[in-house]
Design a protein around this motif. Structure first.
Motif, short mmCIF file in Angstrom:
data_model
loop_
_atom_site.label_atom_id
_atom_site.label_comp_id
_atom_site.label_asym_id
_atom_site.label_seq_id
_atom_site.Cartn_x
_atom_site.Cartn_y
_atom_site.Cartn_z
N ALA A 150 -3.55 34.53 -21.24
CA ALA A 150 -2.51 33.74 -21.91
C ALA A 150 -3.11 32.53 -22.61
O ALA A 150 -2.37 31.72 -23.18
CB ALA A 150 -1.46 33.29 -20.90
N GLY A 151 -4.44 32.40 -22.58
CA GLY A 151 -5.09 31.24 -23.19
C GLY A 151 -5.48 31.48 -24.62
O GLY A 151 -4.76 31.14 -25.56
N SER A 152 -6.65 32.09 -24.84
CA SER A 152 -7.15 32.30 -26.20
C SER A 152 -7.83 33.66 -26.28
O SER A 152 -8.23 34.25 -25.27
CB SER A 152 -8.13 31.19 -26.61
OG SER A 152 -9.23 31.15 -25.71
N PRO A 163 -0.29 28.90 -27.99
CA PRO A 163 0.23 27.54 -27.90
C PRO A 163 -0.44 26.54 -28.83
O PRO A 163 0.12 25.49 -29.12
CB PRO A 163 0.00 27.16 -26.43
CG PRO A 163 -1.15 28.00 -26.00
CD PRO A 163 -1.00 29.29 -26.76
N HIS A 164 -1.65 26.85 -29.31
CA HIS A 164 -2.38 25.90 -30.13
C HIS A 164 -2.77 26.57 -31.44
O HIS A 164 -3.48 27.58 -31.44
CB HIS A 164 -3.63 25.40 -29.41
CG HIS A 164 -4.15 24.09 -29.92
ND1 HIS A 164 -4.62 23.94 -31.21
CD2 HIS A 164 -4.27 22.88 -29.34
CE1 HIS A 164 -5.01 22.68 -31.38
NE2 HIS A 164 -4.81 22.02 -30.27
N PRO A 165 -2.31 26.06 -32.60
CA PRO A 165 -2.64 26.71 -33.88
C PRO A 165 -4.12 26.65 -34.23
O PRO A 165 -4.60 27.47 -35.01
CB PRO A 165 -1.81 25.92 -34.90
CG PRO A 165 -1.56 24.59 -34.26
CD PRO A 165 -1.46 24.87 -32.79
N SER A 166 -4.84 25.70 -33.67
CA SER A 166 -6.28 25.58 -33.92
C SER A 166 -6.97 25.25 -32.60
O SER A 166 -7.20 24.08 -32.29
CB SER A 166 -6.55 24.48 -34.96
OG SER A 166 -7.93 24.40 -35.26
N PRO A 167 -7.29 26.27 -31.79
CA PRO A 167 -7.89 26.03 -30.48
C PRO A 167 -9.14 25.15 -30.58
O PRO A 167 -10.00 25.37 -31.45
CB PRO A 167 -8.24 27.44 -29.99
CG PRO A 167 -7.29 28.33 -30.71
CD PRO A 167 -7.09 27.70 -32.06
#
Length: 266
Positions: A150-152, A163-167
């Motif tokens: 569920a992270g990247s 959740p983050h548009p630019s990890p």
């Protein structure tokens, strides 16, 4: 990949019977410093074959067509867009919003494997879960082997995250690599014209970032530092530190010593 399937696929794509690549393929096996007699093989391509990439692209297209036909994919109603898959060489990205689609993925892969003898190593695959991921435990055992997170998700060298548009893991070290590549050219900047400096920047330095910058939104501080480095090169400043030798041939240079009065303008 089975040669019979490969040749059959080529015929479907319009290649005539005179295109008999791998029809009677043979190879030699090196054993104890000697070569065996020719041995026929019916799968795979020759090592170093210049057509291997194009052959793979043609051979996998029936599988991709089957996936596009069977999967619902990700439907963006407001944009009236349906996204199913994206493929670059042998890297495939599937987009699904219905867990039943993943069951169809396994079924399509079974059909493709039966026809081509190709296999998918599910353990080496990764999946990004957006929203609730409780359905992952109800998947067939073969698909449960996928590394769900569920992270990247790392795809073509870029981390993607819901959740983050630019990890943030995409950017550490990027500025250091750019600076290191530029430092190798600092001693030559005075010998290059403005066009020459722009070519060094575009082809040998900033080309490392184009894919990432086209895919993600970089942090403001990263862009500010990058603009400063570009201006230093264009203006031929020495803030990067003087290097007395040319970059290696791999980096676009010639790997020799720099003589201040021997350089001709490019």
């Amino acid at each position: 990949m089975d040669h019979g399937y490969l040749l059959g696929t080529l015929r479907v794509f319009g290649f005539g019977p005179q295109f008999a690549l791998y029809a009677d393929a043979e190879c030699l096996v090196r054993l104890n410093w000697t070569l065996t007699e020719p041995v026929s093989f019916g799968q795979g391509v020759r090592q170093g074959c210049l057509l291997s990439g194009q052959l793979y692209t043609l051979a996998i297209e029936p599988f991709l067509h089957l996936l596009r036909k069977r999967l619902m994919g990700l439907v963006l109603c407001e944009l009236e867009v349906r996204l199913v898959l994206a493929v670059y060489a042998d890297d495939m990205l599937l987009m699904v919003q219905d867990p039943d689609d993943l069951v169809w993925v396994e079924a399509c892969q079974a059909v493709y494997s039966a026809a081509s003898s190709a296999r998918v190593n599910w353990v080496k695959n990764s999946g990004l879960v957006v929203g609730g991921g409780g359905w992952a435990s109800s998947l067939p055992p073969m698909l449960q082997a996928i590394r769900w997170s569920a992270g990247s998700l790392l795809y073509l060298g870029v981390y993607l995250s819901a959740p983050h548009p630019s990890p943030p893991e995409n950017w550490p070290g990027s500025q250091g690599r750019v600076t290191g590549r530029l430092r190798g050219w600092t001693g030559l900047l005075q010998c290059l014209s403005l066009r020459g400096r722009a070519r060094v920047l575009n082809r040998l330095v900033l080309s490392m970032l184009w894919h990432r910058l086209n895919t993600l939104v970089p942090p403001p501080a990263f862009l500010t530092n990058l603009q400063r480095l570009v201006l230093e090169v264009i203006l031929a400043r020495s803030a990067l530190g003087l290097c007395r030798s040319s970059p290696s041939e791999v980096q676009g240079g010639w790997g020799g010593e720099i003589h201040p009065h021997a350089g001709a303008r490019t």
